[in-house]
Write an enzyme that holds these catalytic residues in place. Structure first.
Site, PDB file in Angstrom:
ATOM      1  N   HIS A   8      -2.950  -7.108   7.701  1.00 50.65           N
ATOM      2  CA  HIS A   8      -1.839  -6.423   8.361  1.00 50.65           C
ATOM      3  C   HIS A   8      -1.283  -7.223   9.528  1.00 50.65           C
ATOM      4  O   HIS A   8      -1.923  -8.129  10.035  1.00 50.65           O
ATOM      5  CB  HIS A   8      -2.226  -5.004   8.817  1.00 50.65           C
ATOM      6  CG  HIS A   8      -3.301  -4.936   9.853  1.00 50.65           C
ATOM      7  ND1 HIS A   8      -4.640  -4.758   9.543  1.00 50.65           N
ATOM      8  CD2 HIS A   8      -3.264  -5.005  11.209  1.00 50.65           C
ATOM      9  CE1 HIS A   8      -5.358  -4.717  10.655  1.00 50.65           C
ATOM     10  NE2 HIS A   8      -4.542  -4.870  11.697  1.00 50.65           N
ATOM     11  N   HIS A  83      -0.437  -8.684  16.921  1.00 53.17           N
ATOM     12  CA  HIS A  83      -1.511  -9.498  16.343  1.00 53.17           C
ATOM     13  C   HIS A  83      -1.330  -9.624  14.834  1.00 53.17           C
ATOM     14  O   HIS A  83      -0.553  -8.883  14.225  1.00 53.17           O
ATOM     15  CB  HIS A  83      -2.890  -8.924  16.670  1.00 53.17           C
ATOM     16  CG  HIS A  83      -3.182  -7.571  16.064  1.00 53.17           C
ATOM     17  ND1 HIS A  83      -2.880  -6.396  16.671  1.00 53.17           N
ATOM     18  CD2 HIS A  83      -3.764  -7.236  14.886  1.00 53.17           C
ATOM     19  CE1 HIS A  83      -3.263  -5.384  15.905  1.00 53.17           C
ATOM     20  NE2 HIS A  83      -3.805  -5.859  14.805  1.00 53.17           N
ATOM     21  N   GLU A 132      -6.899 -10.877  14.665  1.00 52.03           N
ATOM     22  CA  GLU A 132      -7.949  -9.930  14.304  1.00 52.03           C
ATOM     23  C   GLU A 132      -8.593 -10.420  13.018  1.00 52.03           C
ATOM     24  O   GLU A 132      -7.889 -10.783  12.070  1.00 52.03           O
ATOM     25  CB  GLU A 132      -7.326  -8.535  14.098  1.00 52.03           C
ATOM     26  CG  GLU A 132      -8.334  -7.449  13.726  1.00 52.03           C
ATOM     27  CD  GLU A 132      -7.682  -6.071  13.550  1.00 52.03           C
ATOM     28  OE1 GLU A 132      -6.447  -5.953  13.705  1.00 52.03           O
ATOM     29  OE2 GLU A 132      -8.418  -5.127  13.218  1.00 52.03           O
TER      30      GLU A 132
HETATM   31 CO    CO Z   1      -5.022  -4.509  13.688  1.00 50.66          CO
END
Ligand code: CO
Length: 138
Positions: A8, A83, A132
């Protein structure tokens, strides 16, 4: 690194309802999850699916001004990209690899919004991108 798929893209948003409406009406998204709170991260989260199991968009709104997303929005009031999240098959192996390369890992490995272990790597060690790392859901 055993790099997996781009799971994502995390976006900081000042208004979660407005962002959900944008992704529905302007971007044509049809699958949006019900927003939920992650109080330990200070955020309210909503995932937007793209078609055919594609990469998701993670909408992040602050629960309070002193959360990390609140801090981001004080510098970027309109919101923006926060992110990128990549999957890996083995979170502990990935963590020790980043560690071994001298990358600064932000906090402990913890359970993320998908219910699998995650950690974050400092943007200053990642070409300016807060990254991440997430264990692939099984
Ligand atoms: Co995230």
């Amino acid at each position: 690194m055993n790099l997996g798929r781009l799971n994502h893209v995390g976006l900081a948003v000042p208004d979660l309802d407005a962002a959900r409406a944008f992704w529905r009406e302007t971007m044509g998204a049809t699958e949006l999850c019900e927003p939920f709170d992650m109080p330990e991260q200070g955020v309210r989260v909503c995932f937007v699916d793209t078609p055919n199991g594609g990469t998701q968009v993670e909408l992040l709104a602050p629960l309070s001004g002193d959360s990390p997303i609140g801090g981001f929005l004080s510098k970027n009031p309109a919101g923006g990209q926060h992110h990128l999240c990549f999957e890996v098959p083995d979170i502990a192996a990935a963590r020790s690899e980043f560690d071994g390369m001298g990358k600064r890992i932000l906090g402990p490995t913890r359970i993320g919004a998908h219910g699998t272990p995650i950690f974050f790597v400092h943007p200053k060690d990642m070409g300016g991108i807060l990254t991440e790392i997430m264990e692939t859901p099984r």
